[in-house]
Design an enzyme around this catalytic site. Structure first.
Site, PDB file in Angstrom:
ATOM      1  N   ILE A  68       0.737  -1.209   0.153  1.00 57.25           N
ATOM      2  CA  ILE A  68       0.038  -0.122   0.023  1.00 57.25           C
ATOM      3  C   ILE A  68       0.881   1.273   0.108  1.00 57.25           C
ATOM      4  CG2 ILE A  68      -0.308  -0.056   2.661  1.00 57.25           C
ATOM      5  CD1 ILE A  68      -2.838   1.223   2.359  1.00 57.25           C
ATOM      6  N   SER A  69       0.616   2.037  -0.992  1.00 59.62           N
ATOM      7  CA  SER A  69       1.627   3.265  -0.902  1.00 59.62           C
ATOM      8  C   SER A  69       1.557   4.260   0.309  1.00 59.62           C
ATOM      9  CB  SER A  69       1.314   4.058  -2.232  1.00 59.62           C
ATOM     10  OG  SER A  69       1.362   3.506  -3.425  1.00 59.62           O
ATOM     11  N   GLN A  70       2.577   4.886   0.464  1.00 63.11           N
ATOM     12  CA  GLN A  70       2.626   5.796   1.656  1.00 63.11           C
ATOM     13  C   GLN A  70       1.578   6.839   1.456  1.00 63.11           C
ATOM     14  OE1 GLN A  70       6.587   7.132   0.171  1.00 63.11           O
ATOM     15  NE2 GLN A  70       5.958   8.891   1.223  1.00 63.11           N
TER      16      GLN A  70
END
Length: 219
Positions: A68-70
């Site tokens: 999951i991207s920051q």
């Protein structure tokens, strides 16, 4: 009140508000986007063991060698997509855990999301349904093919890094459409904004990023 969605302690509203303040300090300005990120329960999109870290500014594993991207990257890509006005039909390549999808679905009319890993797509679908987001269509497919059935799109957001933009995705952009995509390999990646014009494509490099590689085929 659904307490799982509401969150407690490190997943509480106060923690989300702190994340939004940090995003503002990092230069995110779109008020609708900030509001959506303040109310979307990011912690339900990661495994329970990682929930307490879900509002940190870091990428987290979601299984199947994906992340999951920051929060900053989710916000930055979404803000760039919406920079020149609202988008009606957005193609998302790489549903992943569904968090970016959830943010998009609250800001655009319709999201068409494509994921190559079947178990990830099923989990994402369940979470997005739990949030009551109904303006999303899902496809289990190779992202490099896009979703030609519903093209053209006025926005395309790609959540994995190819070494060059897949031709099929360019072909599915309407004139005036914006694509936000990381491009590169293990030696470095850059976030690009590509705009389709009457005569071709304008490509701007935005900033360095780190994404999982863009893989072909479906699982």
């Amino acid at each position: 009140m659904n307490f799982r969605l509401q969150g407690i302690g490190m997943t509480s509203q106060r923690t989300r508000d702190r994340m939004v303040k940090r995003l503002q300090m990092q230069g995110i300005r779109n008020p609708q986007l900030l509001s959506v990120m303040a109310t979307t329960p990011r912690h339900i999109f990661v495994d329970e063991a990682l929930a307490s870290r879900s509002y940190e500014d870091t990428a987290l594993p979601i299984g199947h060698n994906q992340t999951i991207s920051q929060p900053y990257i989710v916000a930055r890509m979404t803000e760039l997509l919406l920079e020149n006005g609202p988008r009606q039909k957005v193609l998302e390549i790489g549903t992943g855990c569904g968090y970016q999808t959830a943010v998009l679905a609250q800001l655009v009319d319709q999201v068409y999301t494509v994921e190559r890993i079947g178990p990830l797509l099923k989990k994402a679908k369940d979470r997005l349904w739990e949030l009551g987001l109904k303006n999303i269509r899902y496809l289990h497919s190779d992202g490099g093919w896009g979703w030609p059935e519903f093209a053209p799109y006025d926005g395309v957001l790609v959540a994995a890094a190819p070494t060059e933009i897949p031709e099929a995705l360019l072909a599915q952009m309407a004139v005036g459409a914006v694509m936000i995509i990381p491009i590169g390999d293990e030696n470095g990646q850059q976030l690009h904004r590509v705009i389709r014009t009457e005569s071709g494509f304008e490509d701007d490099v935005i900033e360095p990023v780190v994404f999982v590689p863009f893989l072909t085929g479906k699982q």
